[in-house]
Design a protein around this motif. Structure first.
Motif, PDB file in Angstrom:
ATOM      1  N   ASP A 276      37.976  44.969  43.871  1.00  0.00           N
ATOM      2  CA  ASP A 276      37.107  46.132  43.994  1.00  0.00           C
ATOM      3  C   ASP A 276      36.744  46.585  42.575  1.00  0.00           C
ATOM      4  O   ASP A 276      37.626  47.009  41.827  1.00  0.00           O
ATOM      5  CB  ASP A 276      37.843  47.245  44.739  1.00  0.00           C
ATOM      6  N   PRO A 277      35.468  46.522  42.182  1.00  0.00           N
ATOM      7  CA  PRO A 277      35.099  46.892  40.817  1.00  0.00           C
ATOM      8  C   PRO A 277      35.245  48.390  40.528  1.00  0.00           C
ATOM      9  O   PRO A 277      35.231  48.800  39.382  1.00  0.00           O
ATOM     10  CB  PRO A 277      33.642  46.445  40.689  1.00  0.00           C
ATOM     11  N   ASN A 278      35.437  49.194  41.552  1.00  0.00           N
ATOM     12  CA  ASN A 278      35.645  50.625  41.341  1.00  0.00           C
ATOM     13  C   ASN A 278      37.088  50.955  40.970  1.00  0.00           C
ATOM     14  O   ASN A 278      37.355  51.946  40.309  1.00  0.00           O
ATOM     15  CB  ASN A 278      35.258  51.417  42.592  1.00  0.00           C
ATOM     16  N   THR A 279      38.026  50.089  41.410  1.00  0.00           N
ATOM     17  CA  THR A 279      39.446  50.360  41.167  1.00  0.00           C
ATOM     18  C   THR A 279      40.132  49.267  40.354  1.00  0.00           C
ATOM     19  O   THR A 279      41.191  49.510  39.785  1.00  0.00           O
ATOM     20  CB  THR A 279      40.203  50.487  42.501  1.00  0.00           C
ATOM     21  N   GLY A 280      39.571  48.058  40.361  1.00  0.00           N
ATOM     22  CA  GLY A 280      40.210  46.927  39.698  1.00  0.00           C
ATOM     23  C   GLY A 280      41.269  46.255  40.548  1.00  0.00           C
ATOM     24  O   GLY A 280      41.886  45.278  40.127  1.00  0.00           O
ATOM     25  N   LEU A 281      41.497  46.752  41.767  1.00  0.00           N
ATOM     26  CA  LEU A 281      42.545  46.204  42.630  1.00  0.00           C
ATOM     27  C   LEU A 281      42.047  45.006  43.431  1.00  0.00           C
ATOM     28  O   LEU A 281      40.903  44.977  43.893  1.00  0.00           O
ATOM     29  CB  LEU A 281      43.044  47.284  43.589  1.00  0.00           C
ATOM     30  N   ASP A 282      42.941  44.012  43.591  1.00  0.00           N
ATOM     31  CA  ASP A 282      42.605  42.834  44.381  1.00  0.00           C
ATOM     32  C   ASP A 282      42.383  43.199  45.841  1.00  0.00           C
ATOM     33  O   ASP A 282      43.133  43.984  46.426  1.00  0.00           O
ATOM     34  CB  ASP A 282      43.731  41.793  44.321  1.00  0.00           C
ATOM     35  N   ILE A 283      41.352  42.598  46.416  1.00  0.00           N
ATOM     36  CA  ILE A 283      41.106  42.688  47.848  1.00  0.00           C
ATOM     37  C   ILE A 283      41.686  41.442  48.503  1.00  0.00           C
ATOM     38  O   ILE A 283      42.282  41.488  49.561  1.00  0.00           O
ATOM     39  CB  ILE A 283      39.594  42.809  48.137  1.00  0.00           C
ATOM     40  N   SER A 284      41.512  40.314  47.790  1.00  0.00           N
ATOM     41  CA  SER A 284      41.993  39.036  48.301  1.00  0.00           C
ATOM     42  C   SER A 284      42.162  38.070  47.132  1.00  0.00           C
ATOM     43  O   SER A 284      41.520  38.235  46.086  1.00  0.00           O
ATOM     44  CB  SER A 284      40.979  38.472  49.303  1.00  0.00           C
ATOM     45  N   THR A 285      43.025  37.080  47.302  1.00  0.00           N
ATOM     46  CA  THR A 285      43.173  36.026  46.299  1.00  0.00           C
ATOM     47  C   THR A 285      43.181  34.676  47.002  1.00  0.00           C
ATOM     48  O   THR A 285      43.528  34.569  48.176  1.00  0.00           O
ATOM     49  CB  THR A 285      44.476  36.164  45.482  1.00  0.00           C
ATOM     50  N   LEU A 286      42.782  33.665  46.261  1.00  0.00           N
ATOM     51  CA  LEU A 286      42.811  32.289  46.750  1.00  0.00           C
ATOM     52  C   LEU A 286      43.281  31.432  45.588  1.00  0.00           C
ATOM     53  O   LEU A 286      42.735  31.524  44.485  1.00  0.00           O
ATOM     54  CB  LEU A 286      41.410  31.849  47.204  1.00  0.00           C
ATOM     55  N   ASN A 287      44.300  30.602  45.812  1.00  0.00           N
ATOM     56  CA  ASN A 287      44.829  29.744  44.759  1.00  0.00           C
ATOM     57  C   ASN A 287      44.393  28.311  45.019  1.00  0.00           C
ATOM     58  O   ASN A 287      44.801  27.710  46.003  1.00  0.00           O
ATOM     59  CB  ASN A 287      46.355  29.833  44.709  1.00  0.00           C
ATOM     60  N   ILE A 288      43.549  27.781  44.113  1.00  0.00           N
ATOM     61  CA  ILE A 288      43.142  26.380  44.253  1.00  0.00           C
ATOM     62  C   ILE A 288      44.060  25.472  43.437  1.00  0.00           C
ATOM     63  O   ILE A 288      43.912  24.260  43.459  1.00  0.00           O
ATOM     64  CB  ILE A 288      41.657  26.153  43.880  1.00  0.00           C
ATOM     65  N   GLY A 289      45.007  26.078  42.702  1.00  0.00           N
ATOM     66  CA  GLY A 289      46.042  25.313  42.017  1.00  0.00           C
ATOM     67  C   GLY A 289      45.596  24.561  40.781  1.00  0.00           C
ATOM     68  O   GLY A 289      46.331  23.739  40.261  1.00  0.00           O
ATOM     69  N   LYS A 290      44.415  24.826  40.299  1.00  0.00           N
ATOM     70  CA  LYS A 290      43.897  24.148  39.113  1.00  0.00           C
ATOM     71  C   LYS A 290      43.373  25.183  38.140  1.00  0.00           C
ATOM     72  O   LYS A 290      42.738  26.152  38.540  1.00  0.00           O
ATOM     73  CB  LYS A 290      42.753  23.183  39.469  1.00  0.00           C
ATOM     74  N   ASN A 291      43.621  24.986  36.854  1.00  0.00           N
ATOM     75  CA  ASN A 291      43.146  25.891  35.814  1.00  0.00           C
ATOM     76  C   ASN A 291      41.630  26.061  35.912  1.00  0.00           C
ATOM     77  O   ASN A 291      40.888  25.085  35.936  1.00  0.00           O
ATOM     78  CB  ASN A 291      43.530  25.308  34.452  1.00  0.00           C
ATOM     79  N   ILE A 292      41.184  27.300  35.985  1.00  0.00           N
ATOM     80  CA  ILE A 292      39.755  27.597  36.059  1.00  0.00           C
ATOM     81  C   ILE A 292      39.350  28.239  34.742  1.00  0.00           C
ATOM     82  O   ILE A 292      39.848  29.296  34.392  1.00  0.00           O
ATOM     83  CB  ILE A 292      39.428  28.537  37.233  1.00  0.00           C
TER      84      ILE A 292
END
Length: 181
Positions: free
Chosen positions: A139-155
């Motif tokens: 959320d760009p208003n709070t900086g808090l994660d709404i969701s995460t996804l781990n693809i396991g590779k350095n991005i």
């Protein structure tokens, strides 16, 4: 003939070593670690910090982590300086008051800049990726994660948004298209 990536990175590390040996009081570094893998680049930048402590260094960089430790950062858009400050001063500032709206500590390095987008229903979201391959929808208003996804590779690269698709590239030379819903 283009050299393989590992050889280009080797040449870049040698050029950095030569620069340090020259001991010039003023240095201009233009994407000085761009060809070196991110983990090695961050280590090298940390090692160089002590050697460059008493020198004036102008570093031109696109990777967010490269500018993170700078005393002053100039944000350049279309050839014009639009903001100047430290990393902490430039993040999430209320432009009217100059106060930090929110500050977020990332558990891993983030090579990318946040990408903001507006969903079909008008809701705004932010996306940032990190060195462990985690994609953070926040959320760009709070900086808090709404969701995460781990693809396991350095991005490393900043994610792109195309219609309802998030597009990210990983260090292992894969590009992922992830549907946003």
């Amino acid at each position: 003939m283009q050299l393989p990536a590992w050889q280009q990175a080797r040449h870049q590390r040698i050029a950095i070593a030569r620069m340090l040996l020259k001991n010039a009081p003023i240095l201009v570094l233009d994407e000085a670690t761009s060809l070196i893998d991110p983990g090695t680049a961050r280590h090298l930048e940390g090692s160089m910090a002590a050697l460059l402590a008493d020198r004036t260094v102008v570093a031109i960089a696109h990777r967010l982590h490269t500018a993170h430790d700078a005393d002053r950062i100039a944000v350049v858009i279309d050839g014009r300086i639009v903001e100047i400050g430290s990393h902490d001063e430039l993040i999430a500032l209320d432009k009217a008051t100059g106060k930090v709206i929110w500050d977020r500590h990332m558990g891993n390095y983030s090579w990318s800049s946040p990408t903001l987008f507006t969903a079909a229903d008008g809701t705004q979201y932010g996306v940032v990726t990190d060195s462990e391959g985690v994609i953070h929808l926040f959320d760009p208003n709070t900086g808090l994660d709404i969701s995460t996804l781990n693809i396991g590779k350095n991005i490393e690269a900043t994610p792109a948004i195309f219609n309802d698709m998030l597009v990210v590239a990983s260090y292992d030379r894969h590009i992922y298209g992830i549907r946003i819903s």
